[in-house]
Design a protein around this motif. Structure first.
Motif, mmCIF file in Angstrom:
data_model
loop_
_atom_site.group_PDB
_atom_site.id
_atom_site.type_symbol
_atom_site.label_atom_id
_atom_site.label_comp_id
_atom_site.label_asym_id
_atom_site.label_seq_id
_atom_site.Cartn_x
_atom_site.Cartn_y
_atom_site.Cartn_z
ATOM 1 N N ASN A 5 1.273 -1.501 0.198
ATOM 2 C CA ASN A 5 0.002 0.038 0.014
ATOM 3 C C ASN A 5 1.106 1.040 -0.306
ATOM 4 O O ASN A 5 1.431 1.674 1.090
ATOM 5 N N GLU A 7 0.083 4.136 -0.317
ATOM 6 C CA GLU A 7 -0.944 5.471 -0.424
ATOM 7 C C GLU A 7 -1.086 5.583 1.357
ATOM 8 O O GLU A 7 -2.334 4.765 1.375
ATOM 9 N N ARG A 10 -5.094 4.774 3.065
ATOM 10 C CA ARG A 10 -5.687 4.269 2.341
ATOM 11 C C ARG A 10 -5.350 2.416 2.738
ATOM 12 O O ARG A 10 -4.374 2.113 2.213
ATOM 13 N N THR A 11 -5.967 1.649 3.350
ATOM 14 C CA THR A 11 -5.542 -0.179 3.222
ATOM 15 C C THR A 11 -6.393 -0.349 1.653
ATOM 16 O O THR A 11 -7.292 -0.044 0.929
ATOM 17 N N THR A 14 -10.068 -0.915 1.892
ATOM 18 C CA THR A 14 -10.538 0.630 1.247
ATOM 19 C C THR A 14 -10.483 1.325 0.556
ATOM 20 O O THR A 14 -11.712 1.264 -0.403
ATOM 21 N N LYS A 15 -9.524 0.257 -0.563
ATOM 22 C CA LYS A 15 -9.864 0.633 -2.395
ATOM 23 C C LYS A 15 -10.356 -0.095 -2.799
ATOM 24 O O LYS A 15 -10.564 0.822 -3.531
ATOM 25 N N ALA A 18 -14.098 1.191 -2.538
ATOM 26 C CA ALA A 18 -14.062 2.389 -2.979
ATOM 27 C C ALA A 18 -14.885 1.973 -4.710
ATOM 28 O O ALA A 18 -15.500 2.615 -5.198
ATOM 29 N N SER A 39 -13.721 6.165 -8.077
ATOM 30 C CA SER A 39 -13.514 5.076 -6.624
ATOM 31 C C SER A 39 -11.610 6.918 -6.755
ATOM 32 O O SER A 39 -11.374 6.047 -4.972
#
Length: 264
Positions: A5, A7, A10-11, A14-15, A18, A39
């Motif tokens: 990850n 970012e 943001r896990t 979570t992505k 999204a 997303s």
């Protein structure tokens, strides 16, 4: 799903969520670029995750290169609310057969009603939601009747929110809506007239479980039938009692997608 990850905040989970949310907003096939934009993900990240989701059957890539939700996701979703849906469905079908009107069952999820089953009539009634869809409680008969019989703190929390205008007829004044909820508790049913969708009206009664309101059972019909929709009350109340008896063995948690507090 492999990959580091890069970012912060943001896990991977979570992505992925999204990405699914992008489909929830569009409700149609999306290109990879549209998925990335919807997303808020870099195109390279979206490409990697979408490829893996497609391999798992959770997404499907059509002949034109656009993606849609995959059949495996639908198969998994059938397990949601299964005890309640499967137990209540014969009675919802009976309600439709006895009235000829679109019949549905909904529960509270946060500050919205979540439709867990519906039997559609043949009349071309404007539809505002679907099975698995959500609508604001104050704009729907099932939502109003659930809210009216909820605990006082739930009603207070809901009335402290800004109520959304879905149509020019939606009841959004908190004081007037509080009075309406009191009336609903006294009379035992709720109605709407073009409050969530122009051209339709609805009527609903509560379904109780161990003394608490568990769900709302309702009918949707053409707005031109508003003056006579209370004729269906005896049938609605009878079917509600049948569902209450048939679902008594199901844990109360099966009705509760509502969490400990209303969402913002």
């Amino acid at each position: 799903m492999a990959g580091r990850n890069r970012e912060p905040g943001r896990t991977v989970t979570t992505k992925v969520l999204a990405i699914f949310e992008a489909f929830e907003k569009s409700r149609g096939a999306l290109s990879l670029t549209e998925i990335a934009e919807g997303s808020n993900l870099p195109l390279s990240t979206a490409h990697r995750l979408v490829s893996e989701l497609t391999d798992w059957g959770l997404l499907y890539r059509g002949t034109h290169g656009r993606y849609q939700l995959g059949i495996r996701l639908w198969e998994l979703a059938q397990n949601a609310w299964r005890p309640l849906r499967e137990t209540a469905r014969p009675f919802i079908q009976d309600l439709f057969s006895l009235t000829g009107e679109t019949a549905h069952l909904a529960v509270r999820e946060g500050n919205e009603v979540l439709y867990i089953d519906r039997v559609y009539g043949s009349k071309r009634v404007p539809r505002a939601s679907r099975v698995g869809g959500r609508l604001p409680m104050h704009a729907t008969a099932v939502g109003k009747v659930i809210l009216a019989f909820e605990e006082e703190w739930v009603r207070s929390a809901y009335l402290d929110r800004q109520l959304e205008h879905r149509t020019p007829h939606t009841h959004v004044d908190p004081r007037r809506f509080a009075d309406e909820l009191t009336q609903i508790r006294e009379q035992g049913y709720a109605t709407t007239l073009e409050e969530v969708r122009l051209g339709s009206c609805s009527i609903a009664v509560p379904v109780f479980h161990t003394g608490r309101v568990g769900a709302g059972l309702g009918l949707v019909m053409l707005a031109t039938q508003a003056a006579t929709m209370t004729r269906h009350l005896p049938t609605l109340l009878g079917v509600s009692a049948q569902i209450e008896g048939a679902t008594a063995h199901i844990p109360l948690e099966a009705f509760l997608a509502r969490g400990s507090a209303l969402r913002d």
